[in-house]
Design an enzyme around this catalytic site. Structure first.
Site, PDB file in Angstrom:
ATOM      1  N   ASN A  76     -46.384 -13.691   5.760  1.00  0.00           N
ATOM      2  CA  ASN A  76     -45.165 -14.404   5.382  1.00  0.00           C
ATOM      3  C   ASN A  76     -44.605 -15.050   6.645  1.00  0.00           C
ATOM      4  OD1 ASN A  76     -42.683 -15.267   4.487  1.00  0.00           O
ATOM      5  ND2 ASN A  76     -41.751 -13.221   4.589  1.00  0.00           N
ATOM      6  N   TRP A  77     -44.700 -16.364   6.683  1.00  0.00           N
ATOM      7  CA  TRP A  77     -44.281 -17.063   7.908  1.00  0.00           C
ATOM      8  C   TRP A  77     -42.770 -17.268   7.980  1.00  0.00           C
ATOM      9  CZ3 TRP A  77     -48.348 -21.583   8.643  1.00  0.00           C
ATOM     10  CH2 TRP A  77     -49.551 -21.032   9.090  1.00  0.00           C
ATOM     11  N   LYS A  78     -42.053 -16.871   6.931  1.00  0.00           N
ATOM     12  CA  LYS A  78     -40.596 -17.083   6.905  1.00  0.00           C
ATOM     13  C   LYS A  78     -40.306 -18.553   7.238  1.00  0.00           C
ATOM     14  CE  LYS A  78     -40.171 -12.377   8.593  1.00  0.00           C
ATOM     15  NZ  LYS A  78     -39.278 -11.320   8.163  1.00  0.00           N
ATOM     16  N   HIS A 125     -38.178 -11.250  -1.912  1.00  0.00           N
ATOM     17  CA  HIS A 125     -38.198 -10.759  -0.527  1.00  0.00           C
ATOM     18  C   HIS A 125     -36.799 -10.280  -0.151  1.00  0.00           C
ATOM     19  CE1 HIS A 125     -38.457 -10.778   3.845  1.00  0.00           C
ATOM     20  NE2 HIS A 125     -39.773 -10.661   3.681  1.00  0.00           N
ATOM     21  N   GLU A 179     -35.059 -10.664   2.369  1.00  0.00           N
ATOM     22  CA  GLU A 179     -34.185 -11.682   2.980  1.00  0.00           C
ATOM     23  C   GLU A 179     -33.582 -12.575   1.906  1.00  0.00           C
ATOM     24  OE1 GLU A 179     -37.010 -13.099   5.894  1.00  0.00           O
ATOM     25  OE2 GLU A 179     -36.866 -11.163   6.920  1.00  0.00           O
ATOM     26  N   GLU A 214     -41.333  -3.017   0.886  1.00  0.00           N
ATOM     27  CA  GLU A 214     -40.847  -3.463   2.189  1.00  0.00           C
ATOM     28  C   GLU A 214     -39.488  -2.825   2.469  1.00  0.00           C
ATOM     29  OE1 GLU A 214     -42.970  -7.222   3.560  1.00  0.00           O
ATOM     30  OE2 GLU A 214     -41.078  -7.804   2.665  1.00  0.00           O
ATOM     31  N   GLY A 236     -38.721  -7.050  10.463  1.00  0.00           N
ATOM     32  CA  GLY A 236     -38.276  -7.830  11.615  1.00  0.00           C
ATOM     33  C   GLY A 236     -37.552  -7.012  12.667  1.00  0.00           C
ATOM     34  N   SER A 291     -42.716  -4.750   9.971  1.00  0.00           N
ATOM     35  CA  SER A 291     -43.170  -4.611  11.352  1.00  0.00           C
ATOM     36  C   SER A 291     -44.619  -4.129  11.463  1.00  0.00           C
ATOM     37  CB  SER A 291     -42.225  -3.700  12.144  1.00  0.00           C
ATOM     38  OG  SER A 291     -40.931  -4.277  12.195  1.00  0.00           O
ATOM     39  N   GLY A 306     -43.517 -11.406  11.129  1.00  0.00           N
ATOM     40  CA  GLY A 306     -43.614 -11.905  12.499  1.00  0.00           C
ATOM     41  C   GLY A 306     -45.031 -11.940  13.058  1.00  0.00           C
TER      42      GLY A 306
END
Ligand code: PEP
Length: 244
Positions: A4-6, A90, A92, A162, A168, A208, A230
């Site tokens: 997931n490149w965000k 997600h 976020e 998650e 992150g 992470s 990340g």
């Protein structure tokens, strides 16, 4: 193994990533690989992944096919650029954009309707874990969201556990903590959809994940794969996670 490149990487960054990443996973056969760039880099990723086994996914999907939903992207639009997956719910999105279990269900159903494989995320926040409510939170997210799917729909989804406190932050759940949560989720699947569905569903761990902890996480039989934020931005690092 999903990345997931965000909100990172332009189309040219994406092309450069694939130039390095592709040769490193050319012989990889033990897993499916999915990269989820921002919407604006989906087409570049699909182009760069052509004639490889790497799949491309979006990071969200609208619950509607089309309409007056400014800023949303629909399943048919994602399919039209050649992507095959979509991350849904997600943390976020839940945390900053008011995503709820109800909208997660609607987006998941839309993804399925338009032929995308949804990667549906669940996970507890730090205070929920510290107050001993992890399982209750996971059960709630499952029952209020995922459990609204028919058995036929459920068979096509991937779940990602998650824990929000691990995303992150550099704090990875221990393999045991992750496996416990996966067992709780699989237990819910068993109750709702039966043993066969529980055995078959793929549950990814995310939070992470790095090249140096992927192997111990993947050693847990409960963990079927990983969703990497990340560390998926670096082609060499992500390839070493994929090839743990
Ligand atoms: C994620 O974005 O899904 C994620 C797990 O992020 P990170 O690996 O950076 O914690």
């Amino acid at each position: 193994m999903a990345g997931n490149w965000k909100m990172y990487k332009t189309p040219s960054d994406t092309t450069a990533f694939f130039e390095k990443f592709r040769p490193l996973v050319e012989k990889t056969e033990h897993c499916e690989i999915v990269i989820c760039p921002p919407f604006t880099s989906l087409a570049a990723a699909v182009d760069a992944a052509r004639n490889s086994s790497i799949r491309v996914g979006a990071q969200n999907v609208s619950w509607a096919k089309e309409g007056a939903f400014t800023g949303e992207i629909s399943g048919p639009m994602i399919v039209a650029v050649g992507a095959t997956h979509a991350i849904v719910g997600h943390s976020e999105r839940r945390q900053y954009f008011n995503e709820t279990d109800e909208t997660v269900l609607k987006r998941t159903q839309a993804a399925l309707e338009f032929g995308l494989t949804p990667i549906v995320c669940v996970g507890e926040r730090l205070e929920q874990r510290e107050s001993g409510n992890t399982e209750a939170v996971l059960v709630g997210q499952f029952q209020e969201g995922i459990a609204g799917l028919s058995a036929q729909q459920f068979a096509k989804i991937v779940i990602a556990y998650e824990p929000v406190w691990a995303i992150g932050t550099g704090k990875t759940a221990t393999p045991e903590i992750a496996a416990d949560a996966h067992r709780a989720i699989r237990g819910q699947v068993r109750e709702k959809y039966g043993k066969e569905a529980a055995d078959a569903v793929r549950i990814l761990y995310g939070g992470s994940v790095k090249p140096d902890n992927a192997r111990t996480l993947m050693a847990q039989p409960e963990i079927d794969g990983v969703l990497v934020g990340g560390a998926s931005l670096d082609p060499v690092g992500f390839a070493s996670i994929v090839n743990f």
